[in-house]
Design a protein around this motif. Structure first.
Motif, mmCIF file in Angstrom:
data_model
loop_
_atom_site.group_PDB
_atom_site.id
_atom_site.type_symbol
_atom_site.label_atom_id
_atom_site.label_comp_id
_atom_site.label_asym_id
_atom_site.label_seq_id
_atom_site.Cartn_x
_atom_site.Cartn_y
_atom_site.Cartn_z
ATOM 1 N N ARG A 177 25.523 37.489 -18.487
ATOM 2 C CA ARG A 177 24.930 36.184 -18.161
ATOM 3 C C ARG A 177 24.779 35.852 -17.808
ATOM 4 O O ARG A 177 24.080 35.082 -16.443
ATOM 5 N N TYR A 180 25.899 35.389 -14.021
ATOM 6 C CA TYR A 180 24.907 35.852 -13.410
ATOM 7 C C TYR A 180 23.878 34.380 -13.045
ATOM 8 O O TYR A 180 23.495 34.031 -12.471
ATOM 9 N N GLU A 181 23.625 33.676 -14.314
ATOM 10 C CA GLU A 181 22.922 32.804 -14.084
ATOM 11 C C GLU A 181 22.751 31.582 -14.015
ATOM 12 O O GLU A 181 22.552 30.148 -13.317
ATOM 13 N N ASP A 182 25.014 31.426 -14.040
ATOM 14 C CA ASP A 182 25.000 29.893 -13.714
ATOM 15 C C ASP A 182 26.588 30.114 -13.108
ATOM 16 O O ASP A 182 27.837 30.557 -12.787
#
Length: 205
Positions: A177, A180-182
């Motif tokens: 996660r 994906y987000e950073d």
């Protein structure tokens, strides 16, 4: 005659939107795909507004906003990759927002060789040592990530704390996660993994 000409022009805008939409299916580049989708949405917005097709107008405005944001993300990621160099300092601090905080005393073993892989660790404070390799990992770095890229799914070495240490533990779900987000964190991890693989190969030979 003027009314017919105006309608023909509006209809041409609609057909142009269709052509842009069809062209997206031939794109291999995500950036150009987003550009064409945005152009298609702009044409559809004009077309539906002039003909007062409100449902189409609403959905195309939403799609235009979403794709414009995705295009911004892609361009930002490309700039990040372009400007990152081997000499730039990696920043793994984003792990603190996703990981589970653990405080470990000096001398304690964090995990042993052969243990199943369940997490990687970011060191917020302290120092750890990888036994058998004469390698220490100071604060501001991550360790244990290599196991996520190893099919054996077992720890390759024992790690203990040289001094009182604070780590943030990320399981595979949180790690995925965060990547994906950073994107910046993901790039830093990939660079670190590459460097360690090269160093291990050189040490072996």
């Amino acid at each position: 005659m003027e009314f017919i000409t105006t309608n023909h022009m509006i209809e041409a805008v609609g057909w142009l939107a269709v052509l842009f939409k069809l062209a997206t299916f031939s794109m291999n580049s995500m950036i150009w795909l987003r550009v064409l989708v945005i152009l298609s949405s702009v044409c559809f917005v004009i077309y539906s507004a002039l003909f007062q097709i409100w449902p189409l107008l609403a959905i195309e405005i939403i799609l235009l906003s979403m794709n414009a944001y995705r295009l911004y993300e892609l361009i930002a990621l490309r700039r990040l990759v372009t400007h990152m160099t081997d000499d730039s300092e990696a920043d793994f601090s984003a792990a603190m927002a996703y990981g589970k905080k653990r405080e470990i005393q000096a001398g304690d073993v964090l995990f042993e060789k052969g243990d199943p892989v369940d997490s990687l660790y970011y060191i917020a404070e302290g120092l750890v040592e990888i036994e058998g390799q004469d390698v220490t990992v100071p604060a501001g770095n991550i360790f244990g990530e290599m196991a996520f890229f190893n099919s054996s799914a077992q720890r390759m070495a024992t790690v203990h704390c040289v001094e009182d240490t604070v780590v943030y533990e990320l399981n595979e779900k949180r790690f995925t996660r965060l990547q994906y987000e950073d994107p910046k964190f993901a790039m830093a991890v990939m660079r670190l993994v590459t460097k360690r693989l090269v160093a291990n190969a050189a040490h072996t030979h």
